[in-house]
Write a protein that holds these residues in place. Sequence first.
Motif, PDB file in Angstrom:
ATOM      1  N   ALA A 150     -15.480  -9.855  -3.803  1.00  0.00           N
ATOM      2  CA  ALA A 150     -15.784  -8.994  -4.860  1.00  0.00           C
ATOM      3  C   ALA A 150     -16.778  -7.987  -4.389  1.00  0.00           C
ATOM      4  CB  ALA A 150     -16.655  -9.744  -5.940  1.00  0.00           C
ATOM      5  N   GLN A 151     -17.511  -8.001  -3.310  1.00  0.00           N
ATOM      6  CA  GLN A 151     -18.284  -6.820  -2.594  1.00  0.00           C
ATOM      7  C   GLN A 151     -17.241  -5.978  -2.005  1.00  0.00           C
ATOM      8  OE1 GLN A 151     -21.601  -6.239  -3.011  1.00  0.00           O
ATOM      9  NE2 GLN A 151     -21.605  -7.381  -4.507  1.00  0.00           N
ATOM     10  N   PHE A 152     -16.438  -6.624  -1.406  1.00  0.00           N
ATOM     11  CA  PHE A 152     -15.343  -5.800  -0.558  1.00  0.00           C
ATOM     12  C   PHE A 152     -14.490  -5.045  -1.456  1.00  0.00           C
ATOM     13  CE2 PHE A 152     -11.080  -5.080   1.218  1.00  0.00           C
ATOM     14  CZ  PHE A 152     -11.472  -4.971   2.631  1.00  0.00           C
ATOM     15  N   ALA A 153     -14.028  -5.711  -2.689  1.00  0.00           N
ATOM     16  CA  ALA A 153     -13.307  -5.086  -3.592  1.00  0.00           C
ATOM     17  C   ALA A 153     -13.999  -3.650  -4.343  1.00  0.00           C
ATOM     18  CB  ALA A 153     -12.754  -5.749  -4.875  1.00  0.00           C
ATOM     19  N   LEU A 154     -15.391  -4.076  -4.704  1.00  0.00           N
ATOM     20  CA  LEU A 154     -16.107  -2.779  -5.304  1.00  0.00           C
ATOM     21  C   LEU A 154     -16.528  -1.807  -4.442  1.00  0.00           C
ATOM     22  CD1 LEU A 154     -18.638  -5.149  -7.079  1.00  0.00           C
ATOM     23  CD2 LEU A 154     -16.991  -3.902  -8.058  1.00  0.00           C
ATOM     24  N   ALA A 155     -16.655  -2.116  -3.226  1.00  0.00           N
ATOM     25  CA  ALA A 155     -16.862  -1.120  -2.124  1.00  0.00           C
ATOM     26  C   ALA A 155     -15.843  -0.112  -1.710  1.00  0.00           C
ATOM     27  CB  ALA A 155     -17.236  -1.689  -0.852  1.00  0.00           C
ATOM     28  N   TYR A 156     -14.460  -0.851  -1.822  1.00  0.00           N
ATOM     29  CA  TYR A 156     -13.388  -0.015  -1.571  1.00  0.00           C
ATOM     30  C   TYR A 156     -12.884   0.892  -2.758  1.00  0.00           C
ATOM     31  CZ  TYR A 156      -8.417   1.114  -0.497  1.00  0.00           C
ATOM     32  OH  TYR A 156      -7.450   1.807  -0.210  1.00  0.00           O
ATOM     33  N   LEU A 157     -12.998   0.221  -3.902  1.00  0.00           N
ATOM     34  CA  LEU A 157     -12.854   1.075  -5.070  1.00  0.00           C
ATOM     35  C   LEU A 157     -13.823   2.079  -5.488  1.00  0.00           C
ATOM     36  CD1 LEU A 157     -11.645  -2.023  -7.518  1.00  0.00           C
ATOM     37  CD2 LEU A 157     -10.221  -0.209  -6.183  1.00  0.00           C
ATOM     38  N   ALA A 158     -14.922   1.745  -5.143  1.00  0.00           N
ATOM     39  CA  ALA A 158     -15.921   3.009  -5.131  1.00  0.00           C
ATOM     40  C   ALA A 158     -15.634   4.136  -4.328  1.00  0.00           C
ATOM     41  CB  ALA A 158     -17.295   2.392  -4.793  1.00  0.00           C
ATOM     42  N   GLY A 159     -15.434   4.017  -3.076  1.00  0.00           N
ATOM     43  CA  GLY A 159     -14.904   5.033  -2.126  1.00  0.00           C
ATOM     44  C   GLY A 159     -13.643   5.705  -2.722  1.00  0.00           C
TER      45      GLY A 159
ATOM     46  N   ASN B 129      -0.848   4.268   4.203  1.00  0.00           N
ATOM     47  CA  ASN B 129       0.087   3.476   4.446  1.00  0.00           C
ATOM     48  C   ASN B 129      -0.344   2.008   4.986  1.00  0.00           C
ATOM     49  OD1 ASN B 129       2.614   2.609   4.998  1.00  0.00           O
ATOM     50  ND2 ASN B 129       3.222   4.683   5.909  1.00  0.00           N
ATOM     51  N   ALA B 130      -1.005   1.303   4.114  1.00  0.00           N
ATOM     52  CA  ALA B 130      -1.681   0.108   4.487  1.00  0.00           C
ATOM     53  C   ALA B 130      -0.495  -1.096   4.975  1.00  0.00           C
ATOM     54  CB  ALA B 130      -2.616  -0.427   3.419  1.00  0.00           C
ATOM     55  N   GLY B 131       0.733  -0.899   4.057  1.00  0.00           N
ATOM     56  CA  GLY B 131       1.471  -1.895   4.276  1.00  0.00           C
ATOM     57  C   GLY B 131       2.549  -1.751   5.400  1.00  0.00           C
ATOM     58  N   PHE B 132       2.994  -0.781   5.795  1.00  0.00           N
ATOM     59  CA  PHE B 132       4.154  -0.535   6.910  1.00  0.00           C
ATOM     60  C   PHE B 132       3.236  -0.125   8.218  1.00  0.00           C
ATOM     61  CE2 PHE B 132       7.228  -0.859   3.747  1.00  0.00           C
ATOM     62  CZ  PHE B 132       8.639  -0.596   4.356  1.00  0.00           C
ATOM     63  N   LEU B 133       2.135   0.455   7.853  1.00  0.00           N
ATOM     64  CA  LEU B 133       1.410   0.771   9.257  1.00  0.00           C
ATOM     65  C   LEU B 133      -0.036  -0.116   9.440  1.00  0.00           C
ATOM     66  CD1 LEU B 133       0.935   2.436  11.953  1.00  0.00           C
ATOM     67  CD2 LEU B 133       0.078   4.314  10.100  1.00  0.00           C
ATOM     68  N   GLY B 134      -0.652  -0.131   8.365  1.00  0.00           N
ATOM     69  CA  GLY B 134      -2.003  -0.761   8.443  1.00  0.00           C
ATOM     70  C   GLY B 134      -2.002  -2.348   8.698  1.00  0.00           C
ATOM     71  N   VAL B 135      -1.327  -2.980   8.009  1.00  0.00           N
ATOM     72  CA  VAL B 135      -1.377  -4.492   8.430  1.00  0.00           C
ATOM     73  C   VAL B 135      -0.873  -4.893   9.845  1.00  0.00           C
ATOM     74  CG1 VAL B 135      -0.756  -6.849   7.733  1.00  0.00           C
ATOM     75  CG2 VAL B 135      -1.395  -4.977   5.994  1.00  0.00           C
TER      76      VAL B 135
ATOM     77  N   ALA C  67      -8.047  -9.783  11.179  1.00  0.00           N
ATOM     78  CA  ALA C  67      -7.995  -8.396  10.271  1.00  0.00           C
ATOM     79  C   ALA C  67      -6.951  -8.511   9.234  1.00  0.00           C
ATOM     80  CB  ALA C  67      -7.585  -7.363  11.433  1.00  0.00           C
ATOM     81  N   ALA C  68      -6.098  -9.594   9.210  1.00  0.00           N
ATOM     82  CA  ALA C  68      -5.016  -9.906   8.179  1.00  0.00           C
ATOM     83  C   ALA C  68      -5.838  -9.860   6.742  1.00  0.00           C
ATOM     84  CB  ALA C  68      -4.526 -10.724   8.467  1.00  0.00           C
ATOM     85  N   GLY C  69      -6.671 -10.486   6.417  1.00  0.00           N
ATOM     86  CA  GLY C  69      -7.583 -10.600   4.897  1.00  0.00           C
ATOM     87  C   GLY C  69      -8.004  -9.606   4.451  1.00  0.00           C
ATOM     88  N   PRO C  70      -8.690  -8.768   5.494  1.00  0.00           N
ATOM     89  CA  PRO C  70      -9.371  -7.506   4.851  1.00  0.00           C
ATOM     90  C   PRO C  70      -8.040  -6.297   4.616  1.00  0.00           C
ATOM     91  CG  PRO C  70     -10.754  -8.147   6.575  1.00  0.00           C
ATOM     92  CD  PRO C  70      -9.407  -9.088   6.567  1.00  0.00           C
ATOM     93  N   ALA C  71      -7.115  -6.450   5.344  1.00  0.00           N
ATOM     94  CA  ALA C  71      -6.065  -5.306   5.445  1.00  0.00           C
ATOM     95  C   ALA C  71      -5.149  -5.852   4.126  1.00  0.00           C
ATOM     96  CB  ALA C  71      -5.228  -5.397   6.807  1.00  0.00           C
ATOM     97  N   ILE C  72      -4.710  -7.116   3.884  1.00  0.00           N
ATOM     98  CA  ILE C  72      -4.003  -7.341   2.795  1.00  0.00           C
ATOM     99  C   ILE C  72      -4.858  -7.265   1.277  1.00  0.00           C
ATOM    100  CG2 ILE C  72      -3.368  -9.515   1.384  1.00  0.00           C
ATOM    101  CD1 ILE C  72      -2.434 -10.785   4.191  1.00  0.00           C
ATOM    102  N   MET C  73      -6.311  -7.073   1.405  1.00  0.00           N
ATOM    103  CA  MET C  73      -6.946  -6.929   0.264  1.00  0.00           C
ATOM    104  C   MET C  73      -7.091  -5.319   0.089  1.00  0.00           C
ATOM    105  SD  MET C  73      -8.927  -8.376  -1.799  1.00  0.00           S
ATOM    106  CE  MET C  73     -10.294  -7.854  -3.217  1.00  0.00           C
TER     107      MET C  73
ATOM    108  N   ASP D 180      -4.580  -1.259  -3.746  1.00  0.00           N
ATOM    109  CA  ASP D 180      -3.789  -0.057  -3.667  1.00  0.00           C
ATOM    110  C   ASP D 180      -2.524  -0.105  -4.667  1.00  0.00           C
ATOM    111  OD1 ASP D 180      -5.222   1.460  -1.991  1.00  0.00           O
ATOM    112  OD2 ASP D 180      -3.930   1.257  -0.320  1.00  0.00           O
ATOM    113  N   LEU D 181      -1.839  -1.308  -4.503  1.00  0.00           N
ATOM    114  CA  LEU D 181      -0.580  -1.636  -5.349  1.00  0.00           C
ATOM    115  C   LEU D 181      -0.920  -1.945  -6.710  1.00  0.00           C
ATOM    116  CD1 LEU D 181       1.253  -4.015  -2.569  1.00  0.00           C
ATOM    117  CD2 LEU D 181       1.914  -1.465  -3.239  1.00  0.00           C
ATOM    118  N   VAL D 182      -2.210  -2.845  -6.874  1.00  0.00           N
ATOM    119  CA  VAL D 182      -2.164  -3.307  -8.265  1.00  0.00           C
ATOM    120  C   VAL D 182      -2.854  -2.204  -9.084  1.00  0.00           C
ATOM    121  CG1 VAL D 182      -3.584  -5.093  -9.536  1.00  0.00           C
ATOM    122  CG2 VAL D 182      -2.200  -5.725  -7.452  1.00  0.00           C
ATOM    123  N   VAL D 183      -4.117  -1.744  -8.648  1.00  0.00           N
ATOM    124  CA  VAL D 183      -4.989  -0.577  -9.286  1.00  0.00           C
ATOM    125  C   VAL D 183      -4.520   0.666  -9.403  1.00  0.00           C
ATOM    126  CG1 VAL D 183      -7.226   0.451  -9.478  1.00  0.00           C
ATOM    127  CG2 VAL D 183      -6.971  -2.006  -8.769  1.00  0.00           C
TER     128      VAL D 183
END
Length: 308
Positions: free
Chosen positions: A63-72, A105-111, A122-128, A133-136
């Motif tokens: 949850a903290q990860f999601a809130l931080a990313y969405l806030a930025g 480009n988190a899917g094709f490049l980031g992950v 690194a897979a967990g945070p990158a997938i999150m 990005d995709l859902v929200v």
Amino acid sequence: MIEIFLKTLPFFAIIGLGYSACRSGFFPEIASAWLTKFVFYFALSAMLFGFASSLPVAEIFNAQFALAYLAGCFFVYIIATLIALIRKRGIEEAAIEAQVATIGNAGFLGVPMFVTLFGVAAAGPAIMVLALDLVVFSSLIVILITVAREGRMRLAVMGTVCLGLLKNPMIVSMAAGLAVAAMGWQLPLVVREFTDILGGAATPGALFAIGASLAGKSAERVSVAIWLSFLKLAVHPLAVYIAAFHIFDVDPFAAMIMVSASALPVAGNVYILAQHYGVAPQRVSASILISTVISVLTVTLTIAMLQG
């Protein structure tokens, strides 16, 4: 920084190879489209399923990860939207420009890049990041443009949004992998080997496909594209950095991956949306091209500063 640059250079070299192959005509445009389809529906989906099914759910969703990313992200989203409205661009164009400034480009490049550079951790945070990005934001852009055109919010719009998410193979593969992990199931050896072999094609295939797709991009509306690229490559990672390291309680390693993902160039699926709705596709095209070229240096700089 030189060491990190040399580690990231092969990724961008493959992008450059794809660009050269398609630009020269050796790799035709139709081949680029089919390669992208293979990566999107098969190779990358297999990679994401494999990672999601092998990681504890807690390592992916936090949850903290999601809130931080969405806030930025929303900080940058609002800036891009306000500037577009001040320029009298209208809600539809403002929504597209905000998407350009926020979605990397988190899917094709980031992950693929982060797993190669930093390991499977690194897979967990990158997938999150990819999932958010995709859902929200993929949902938000559809809602904003539809409401702007129709002047109201209909229940059918939400149905369209949900159907679009269910048709996205990256979302389906991540959800299926998380379901396997949540159940505590171990994939049979033959299934693991299948996803490993197919997923192994994701990294080179995705990078080559990015480069091939850039060959068809134009550099029109350069001034606006430069502004949006600045938001994406500089302001976005800075906003996410402040949120992750100074406002919310995020694990330092996960925060590093999150900020690095925020520094990625504009995602190609933003162009698909812009073209689908007929809203500023040339502007998006130029932003993808410019941000990808500049990101060779900015991604390296971001990772170097975070590790330093």
